[in-house]
Design a protein around this motif. Structure first.
Motif, PDB file in Angstrom:
ATOM      1  N   UNK A  65       0.742  -1.085  -0.039  1.00 27.45           N
ATOM      2  CA  UNK A  65      -0.074   0.042   0.113  1.00 27.45           C
ATOM      3  C   UNK A  65       0.869   1.214   0.018  1.00 27.45           C
ATOM      4  N   UNK A  66       2.244   1.095  -0.245  1.00 28.37           N
ATOM      5  CA  UNK A  66       2.967   2.260   0.005  1.00 28.37           C
ATOM      6  C   UNK A  66       3.096   2.982  -1.356  1.00 28.37           C
ATOM      7  N   UNK A  67       2.736   2.732  -2.512  1.00 28.98           N
ATOM      8  CA  UNK A  67       2.894   3.092  -3.697  1.00 28.98           C
ATOM      9  C   UNK A  67       1.583   3.865  -4.075  1.00 28.98           C
ATOM     10  N   UNK A  68       1.338   5.187  -3.707  1.00 29.50           N
ATOM     11  CA  UNK A  68       0.096   6.171  -3.889  1.00 29.50           C
ATOM     12  C   UNK A  68       0.018   6.520  -5.336  1.00 29.50           C
ATOM     13  N   UNK A  69      -0.905   7.076  -5.407  1.00 28.52           N
ATOM     14  CA  UNK A  69      -1.069   7.673  -6.942  1.00 28.52           C
ATOM     15  C   UNK A  69      -0.857   6.673  -8.189  1.00 28.52           C
ATOM     16  N   UNK A  70      -1.820   5.754  -8.335  1.00 25.58           N
ATOM     17  CA  UNK A  70      -1.914   4.733  -9.564  1.00 25.58           C
ATOM     18  C   UNK A  70      -1.289   3.387  -8.962  1.00 25.58           C
ATOM     19  N   UNK A  71      -0.496   3.221  -8.003  1.00 26.58           N
ATOM     20  CA  UNK A  71      -0.351   2.000  -7.387  1.00 26.58           C
ATOM     21  C   UNK A  71       0.467   1.088  -8.361  1.00 26.58           C
ATOM     22  N   UNK A  72       1.582   1.734  -8.949  1.00 31.77           N
ATOM     23  CA  UNK A  72       2.344   0.909  -9.855  1.00 31.77           C
ATOM     24  C   UNK A  72       3.943   0.724  -9.277  1.00 31.77           C
ATOM     25  N   UNK A 115      -7.145  -4.060  -6.198  1.00 32.36           N
ATOM     26  CA  UNK A 115      -8.325  -3.791  -5.889  1.00 32.36           C
ATOM     27  C   UNK A 115      -8.675  -2.285  -5.584  1.00 32.36           C
ATOM     28  N   UNK A 116      -7.802  -1.972  -4.629  1.00 34.50           N
ATOM     29  CA  UNK A 116      -7.733  -0.456  -4.330  1.00 34.50           C
ATOM     30  C   UNK A 116      -6.910   0.162  -5.059  1.00 34.50           C
ATOM     31  N   UNK A 117      -7.358   1.509  -5.707  1.00 32.86           N
ATOM     32  CA  UNK A 117      -6.557   2.098  -6.871  1.00 32.86           C
ATOM     33  C   UNK A 117      -5.004   2.661  -6.355  1.00 32.86           C
ATOM     34  N   UNK A 118      -5.069   2.573  -4.728  1.00 32.14           N
ATOM     35  CA  UNK A 118      -3.647   3.138  -4.169  1.00 32.14           C
ATOM     36  C   UNK A 118      -2.694   1.877  -4.188  1.00 32.14           C
ATOM     37  N   UNK A 119      -3.262   0.436  -4.003  1.00 29.83           N
ATOM     38  CA  UNK A 119      -2.518  -0.579  -3.954  1.00 29.83           C
ATOM     39  C   UNK A 119      -1.771  -0.981  -5.121  1.00 29.83           C
ATOM     40  N   UNK A 120      -0.564  -1.673  -4.856  1.00 29.06           N
ATOM     41  CA  UNK A 120       0.127  -2.321  -5.861  1.00 29.06           C
ATOM     42  C   UNK A 120       0.215  -3.987  -5.807  1.00 29.06           C
ATOM     43  N   UNK A 121       0.029  -4.784  -6.711  1.00 28.16           N
ATOM     44  CA  UNK A 121      -0.151  -6.123  -6.657  1.00 28.16           C
ATOM     45  C   UNK A 121       0.727  -6.467  -7.884  1.00 28.16           C
ATOM     46  N   UNK A 122       1.521  -7.863  -7.481  1.00 27.77           N
ATOM     47  CA  UNK A 122       2.318  -8.407  -8.538  1.00 27.77           C
ATOM     48  C   UNK A 122       2.450  -9.927  -8.153  1.00 27.77           C
ATOM     49  N   UNK A 123       2.917 -10.598  -9.145  1.00 31.59           N
ATOM     50  CA  UNK A 123       3.252 -12.219  -9.083  1.00 31.59           C
ATOM     51  C   UNK A 123       4.356 -12.530  -9.860  1.00 31.59           C
ATOM     52  N   UNK A 124       5.335 -13.390  -9.325  1.00 33.54           N
ATOM     53  CA  UNK A 124       6.199 -13.973  -9.766  1.00 33.54           C
ATOM     54  C   UNK A 124       6.198 -15.597  -9.297  1.00 33.54           C
ATOM     55  N   UNK A 125       7.274 -16.379 -10.182  1.00 30.13           N
ATOM     56  CA  UNK A 125       7.383 -17.832  -9.797  1.00 30.13           C
ATOM     57  C   UNK A 125       8.572 -17.991  -9.567  1.00 30.13           C
ATOM     58  N   UNK A 126       8.999 -18.673  -8.315  1.00 25.62           N
ATOM     59  CA  UNK A 126      10.189 -19.120  -7.751  1.00 25.62           C
ATOM     60  C   UNK A 126      10.493 -20.110  -8.689  1.00 25.62           C
ATOM     61  N   UNK A 127      11.951 -19.887  -9.130  1.00 29.69           N
ATOM     62  CA  UNK A 127      12.562 -20.983 -10.295  1.00 29.69           C
ATOM     63  C   UNK A 127      12.828 -22.362  -9.456  1.00 29.69           C
ATOM     64  N   UNK A 128      12.347 -23.602 -10.224  1.00 32.73           N
ATOM     65  CA  UNK A 128      12.727 -24.661  -9.788  1.00 32.73           C
ATOM     66  C   UNK A 128      14.109 -24.909  -9.089  1.00 32.73           C
TER      67      UNK A 128
END
Length: 174
Positions: free
Chosen positions: A52-59, A78-91
Motif C-alpha cells: 500500500x506504499x505506492x500512492x497515486x496509481x499504485x504501480x 482492488x484499491x486504486x492506491x495498492x500495488x499487486x504483482x506475481x512471480x514464480x520461484x524458479x525450480x
C-alpha cells in the motif's frame, strides 16, 4: 523533601525511558512494507506481493532476483492506491530467506519483504483420530460376555473386601 525529589526524578526517568522505547526510530509515513504471500514456498511455487506504499496509481517495479526470479511488475489492485504483482520461484532455487524489493513508480519509494524457500511444502495441521496403539489391552472389550464377567469379578471382590473389613471391625479376626 529529599524523598519527594527522588520519587519525582525516578518517575521522570521512567517516563523518558518508556517514551524513548515506544517512539519509532525512523520516519515512516504509514505506507507499509511489501507483503509476500505465501511467506514460505517451495521451488517452482507462485508468489503474490502486495503493498500500500505506492500512492497515486499504485504501480511499482518488483525485483526478485535474489531468489532468481528476476524483475516483475506491480500494478493497481482492488484499491486504486495498492500495488499487486506475481512471480514464480524458479525450480532451481535453494532453501533460504530472500529479500524481495519493490520500487514505486511515483516517488521512487522502496519497500521490501522476506520470502522463505523450503524444500517441503507447509502442510495443513492434522488432528489425531482413533485410539492410541500402545500394545496394552483395554479394560473393556467389544465382547459383552467378557465385559459381564469382568464386572462380576469386581463385584465379588468388593463384597469380599467389605465382609472382611466388617469382621475385623467386630473383632472376630480373619
Amino acid at each position: 523533601m529529599r524523598r519527594t525529589a527522588r520519587l519525582l526524578t525516578g518517575t521522570a526517568l521512567a517516563v523518558a525511558a518508556v517514551a524513548a522505547v515506544g517512539a519509532p526510530a525512523y520516519g515512516d509515513d504509514g505506507g507499509g512494507d511489501l507483503e509476500v504471500s505465501p511467506s514460505s514456498v517451495v521451488p517452482g511455487g507462485d508468489v503474490t506481493v502486495h503493498t500500500a506504499a505506492c500512492k497515486d496509481g499504485g504501480t511499482a517495479a518488483g525485483d526478485a532476483s535474489a531468489v532468481g526470479a528476476g524483475e516483475f511488475t506491480l500494478g493497481p489492485g482492488g484499491d486504486e492506491q495498492d500495488a499487486n504483482g506475481r512471480f514464480r520461484v524458479p525450480p532451481s532455487a535453494q532453501p533460504g530467506t530472500y529479500e524481495i524489493v519493490a520500487t514505486c513508480a511515483e516517488g521512487g519509494r522502496q519497500v521490501s519483504g522476506d520470502l522463505v524457500v523450503t524444500l517441503t511444502a507447509p502442510r495443513e495441521q492434522v488432528h489425531p483420530r482413533g485410539s492410541v496403539k500402545t500394545g496394552v489391552g483395554g479394560a473393556l472389550g467389544t465382547d459383552p460376555v467378557q465385559t459381564a464377567a469382568g464386572v462380576a469379578a469386581l463385584a465379588v471382590a468388593a463384597a469380599g473386601g467389605t465382609w472382611l473389613l466388617h469382621r475385623r471391625a467386630r473383632g472376630d479376626g480373619i
